[in-house]
Design a protein around this motif. Structure first.
Motif, PDB file in Angstrom:
ATOM      1  N   ILE A 171     -33.563  69.336 -50.317  1.00 38.79           N
ATOM      2  CA  ILE A 171     -34.509  69.263 -49.199  1.00 38.79           C
ATOM      3  C   ILE A 171     -35.776  68.587 -49.708  1.00 38.79           C
ATOM      4  CG2 ILE A 171     -33.599  71.264 -47.972  1.00 38.79           C
ATOM      5  CD1 ILE A 171     -35.857  72.944 -49.150  1.00 38.79           C
ATOM      6  N   TYR A 172     -36.663  68.207 -48.792  1.00 41.57           N
ATOM      7  CA  TYR A 172     -37.902  67.527 -49.158  1.00 41.57           C
ATOM      8  C   TYR A 172     -37.628  66.318 -50.052  1.00 41.57           C
ATOM      9  CZ  TYR A 172     -39.872  71.881 -47.383  1.00 41.57           C
ATOM     10  OH  TYR A 172     -40.179  72.971 -46.592  1.00 41.57           O
ATOM     11  N   ALA A 173     -36.747  65.458 -49.569  1.00 34.33           N
ATOM     12  CA  ALA A 173     -36.394  64.218 -50.287  1.00 34.33           C
ATOM     13  C   ALA A 173     -35.917  64.494 -51.705  1.00 34.33           C
ATOM     14  CB  ALA A 173     -37.576  63.261 -50.296  1.00 34.33           C
ATOM     15  N   GLY A 174     -35.234  65.628 -51.882  1.00 41.75           N
ATOM     16  CA  GLY A 174     -34.665  65.937 -53.189  1.00 41.75           C
ATOM     17  C   GLY A 174     -35.622  66.620 -54.137  1.00 41.75           C
ATOM     18  N   ASN A 175     -36.845  66.925 -53.689  1.00 41.21           N
ATOM     19  CA  ASN A 175     -37.805  67.578 -54.569  1.00 41.21           C
ATOM     20  C   ASN A 175     -37.562  69.073 -54.706  1.00 41.21           C
ATOM     21  OD1 ASN A 175     -40.062  65.696 -55.557  1.00 41.21           O
ATOM     22  ND2 ASN A 175     -39.680  65.048 -53.465  1.00 41.21           N
ATOM     23  N   ALA A 176     -36.766  69.631 -53.834  1.00 42.20           N
ATOM     24  CA  ALA A 176     -36.402  71.043 -53.931  1.00 42.20           C
ATOM     25  C   ALA A 176     -34.921  71.178 -53.575  1.00 42.20           C
ATOM     26  CB  ALA A 176     -37.249  71.894 -52.994  1.00 42.20           C
ATOM     27  N   ILE A 177     -34.293  72.169 -54.146  1.00 39.17           N
ATOM     28  CA  ILE A 177     -32.884  72.439 -53.869  1.00 39.17           C
ATOM     29  C   ILE A 177     -32.788  73.776 -53.149  1.00 39.17           C
ATOM     30  CG2 ILE A 177     -30.589  72.789 -54.841  1.00 39.17           C
ATOM     31  CD1 ILE A 177     -31.619  69.952 -55.174  1.00 39.17           C
ATOM     32  N   ALA A 178     -32.189  73.758 -51.975  1.00 39.34           N
ATOM     33  CA  ALA A 178     -32.013  74.988 -51.198  1.00 39.34           C
ATOM     34  C   ALA A 178     -30.625  75.565 -51.462  1.00 39.34           C
ATOM     35  CB  ALA A 178     -32.179  74.700 -49.707  1.00 39.34           C
ATOM     36  N   THR A 179     -30.566  76.858 -51.687  1.00 41.51           N
ATOM     37  CA  THR A 179     -29.295  77.564 -51.785  1.00 41.51           C
ATOM     38  C   THR A 179     -29.036  78.229 -50.436  1.00 41.51           C
ATOM     39  OG1 THR A 179     -29.624  77.963 -54.149  1.00 41.51           O
ATOM     40  CG2 THR A 179     -27.974  79.306 -53.027  1.00 41.51           C
ATOM     41  N   VAL A 180     -27.954  77.837 -49.799  1.00 42.26           N
ATOM     42  CA  VAL A 180     -27.678  78.268 -48.428  1.00 42.26           C
ATOM     43  C   VAL A 180     -26.383  79.067 -48.388  1.00 42.26           C
ATOM     44  CG1 VAL A 180     -27.358  77.511 -46.051  1.00 42.26           C
ATOM     45  CG2 VAL A 180     -28.800  76.171 -47.594  1.00 42.26           C
ATOM     46  N   GLN A 181     -26.450  80.241 -47.778  1.00 36.86           N
ATOM     47  CA  GLN A 181     -25.244  81.056 -47.597  1.00 36.86           C
ATOM     48  C   GLN A 181     -24.877  81.056 -46.117  1.00 36.86           C
ATOM     49  OE1 GLN A 181     -25.515  85.309 -48.448  1.00 36.86           O
ATOM     50  NE2 GLN A 181     -23.452  85.254 -49.316  1.00 36.86           N
ATOM     51  N   SER A 182     -23.635  80.804 -45.831  1.00 38.35           N
ATOM     52  CA  SER A 182     -23.160  80.752 -44.449  1.00 38.35           C
ATOM     53  C   SER A 182     -22.204  81.911 -44.179  1.00 38.35           C
ATOM     54  CB  SER A 182     -22.438  79.430 -44.190  1.00 38.35           C
ATOM     55  OG  SER A 182     -21.794  79.450 -42.934  1.00 38.35           O
ATOM     56  N   LYS A 183     -22.455  82.597 -43.068  1.00 40.11           N
ATOM     57  CA  LYS A 183     -21.572  83.688 -42.646  1.00 40.11           C
ATOM     58  C   LYS A 183     -20.607  83.249 -41.551  1.00 40.11           C
ATOM     59  CE  LYS A 183     -23.343  86.933 -45.267  1.00 40.11           C
ATOM     60  NZ  LYS A 183     -22.557  87.528 -46.383  1.00 40.11           N
ATOM     61  N   ASP A 184     -20.661  81.951 -41.189  1.00 38.63           N
ATOM     62  CA  ASP A 184     -19.762  81.446 -40.159  1.00 38.63           C
ATOM     63  C   ASP A 184     -18.308  81.538 -40.619  1.00 38.63           C
ATOM     64  OD1 ASP A 184     -21.743  80.767 -38.304  1.00 38.63           O
ATOM     65  OD2 ASP A 184     -22.100  78.835 -39.275  1.00 38.63           O
ATOM     66  N   ALA A 185     -17.435  81.765 -39.673  1.00 35.97           N
ATOM     67  CA  ALA A 185     -16.009  81.866 -39.993  1.00 35.97           C
ATOM     68  C   ALA A 185     -15.468  80.547 -40.517  1.00 35.97           C
ATOM     69  CB  ALA A 185     -15.231  82.310 -38.760  1.00 35.97           C
ATOM     70  N   VAL A 186     -16.001  79.450 -39.973  1.00 38.58           N
ATOM     71  CA  VAL A 186     -15.610  78.114 -40.439  1.00 38.58           C
ATOM     72  C   VAL A 186     -16.862  77.414 -40.950  1.00 38.58           C
ATOM     73  CG1 VAL A 186     -14.553  75.918 -39.822  1.00 38.58           C
ATOM     74  CG2 VAL A 186     -13.788  78.015 -38.703  1.00 38.58           C
ATOM     75  N   LYS A 187     -16.807  76.933 -42.182  1.00 45.35           N
ATOM     76  CA  LYS A 187     -17.922  76.203 -42.757  1.00 45.35           C
ATOM     77  C   LYS A 187     -17.683  74.709 -42.574  1.00 45.35           C
ATOM     78  CE  LYS A 187     -18.468  80.285 -44.906  1.00 45.35           C
ATOM     79  NZ  LYS A 187     -17.689  81.483 -44.533  1.00 45.35           N
ATOM     80  N   VAL A 188     -18.609  74.041 -41.897  1.00 44.66           N
ATOM     81  CA  VAL A 188     -18.527  72.592 -41.715  1.00 44.66           C
ATOM     82  C   VAL A 188     -19.556  71.958 -42.646  1.00 44.66           C
ATOM     83  CG1 VAL A 188     -18.788  70.670 -40.103  1.00 44.66           C
ATOM     84  CG2 VAL A 188     -17.740  72.810 -39.336  1.00 44.66           C
ATOM     85  N   LEU A 189     -19.078  71.158 -43.586  1.00 53.10           N
ATOM     86  CA  LEU A 189     -19.937  70.598 -44.618  1.00 53.10           C
ATOM     87  C   LEU A 189     -19.875  69.078 -44.616  1.00 53.10           C
ATOM     88  CD1 LEU A 189     -18.759  73.450 -45.716  1.00 53.10           C
ATOM     89  CD2 LEU A 189     -19.353  72.590 -47.970  1.00 53.10           C
TER      90      LEU A 189
END
Length: 310
Positions: free
Chosen positions: A127-145
């Motif tokens: 995120i922020y043009a690559g200046n930070a890395i977000a760790t994201v957890q998804s609880k959705d039954a189907v993950k669309v990446l």
């Protein structure tokens, strides 16, 4: 648990971005299936079956799928989506055109530009043009990446032995139609797949100087040619050469930046390159902060000398 990779192809062969996406799918766990949706794309389906790590190829063939129209490909994905916990697209223009439609229809959140699979439900993305890395957890039954291909090694294109299964093609939606395409002709390697890239910036001053200075170095190295957004906006280089957050994301073995100051948007597109060489007369240029080798010099003198030395 199984993952579905949406193959990017030209109806004859599989494009490199698909191989990186397969690696991401393997990291998600479970079986990896590949959907080849096209027209007369049997050769592409057979090529997909050879990819290491793939256990099944699903081949959907219809005239409406010939050109990858987003509405038709999304419908094809949705027709089989119920069988999968993860649906992965390369983060290319084609992948990013289809993936949001699939996520919206499934009523799930899309995870964009994934660079690392932490676990089956947790992912990293810049995120922020690559200046930070977000760790994201998804609880959705189907993950669309969507998968940033520079974040994953390419899976081996040969060595696999997946089965090929034919799926019923969905009907043409009729919402869009393919009218034609104008493809830039280029004898050089494709920018996002090139092992060596030579890029020029606004400091070159003109399209003529861009060709005079950058082209000989690219010729010597057998490299693709790139440019900063400033150089493209100034008309020194064509739009499809643009590297950066609003251009192409690249990670070659060698990236040579000539006269590029290194704005944050440009760094976001090339800082994952294995070796970065920067040539710039400004010692304070941000490009030097990410360069493995920096040369503080006038590019109009340094680059020709480098060409002669090569």
């Amino acid at each position: 648990m199984a993952s579905l990779v949406i193959a990017e192809h030209d109806n004859a062969s599989i494009k490199g971005a698909t191989l990186n996406t397969v690696t991401a799918a393997v990291a998600c766990g479970g079986d990896v299936h590949v959907l080849v949706a096209g027209h007369n794309a049997g050769s592409a389906a057979q090529a997909a079956a050879q990819i290491a790590g793939v256990s099944k190829v699903i081949h959907a063939d219809a005239e409406g799928l010939a050109h990858g129209l987003a509405e038709n490909v999304a419908a094809q994905v949705l027709a089989i989506a119920g069988n999968y916990t993860h649906i992965l697209f390369p983060a290319t223009a084609a992948g990013k055109n289809v993936s949001p439609r699939v996520a919206a229809k499934l009523d799930v959140a899309q995870l964009s530009d994934v660079t690392l699979v932490v676990s089956a439900d947790t992912f990293e993305r810049p995120i922020y043009a690559g200046n930070a890395i977000a760790t994201v957890q998804s609880k959705d039954a189907v993950k669309v990446l969507t998968v940033r291909t520079t974040g994953f090694d390419a899976a081996a294109a040969t060595g696999g032995s997946a089965s090929v299964e034919t799926a019923a093609a969905t009907a043409d939606s009729g919402k869009s139609a393919f009218k034609g395409s104008e493809i830039a002709k280029n004898d050089r390697p494709e920018l996002t797949a090139a092992k060596i890239i030579v890029s020029g910036g606004r400091a070159l001053g003109s399209a003529e100087k861009f060709a005079e200075v950058i082209t000989p170095l690219a010729d010597k190295l057998g490299a693709a040619m790139g440019a900063s957004r400033a150089a493209v906006d100034a008309g020194y280089a064509p739009n499809d050469w643009q590297v950066g957050q609003t251009g192409k994301i690249v990670a070659p073995q060698l990236y040579v930046a000539c006269g590029i100051s290194g704005a944050i948007q440009h760094l976001a597109g090339m800082k994952d390159s294995k070796v970065i060489v920067a040539i710039n007369k400004d010692p304070e240029a941000p490009i030097f902060s990410v360069a493995d080798y920096g040369l503080e010099a006038d590019l109009f003198a340094a680059v020709p000398e480098l060409v002669n030395a090569l």
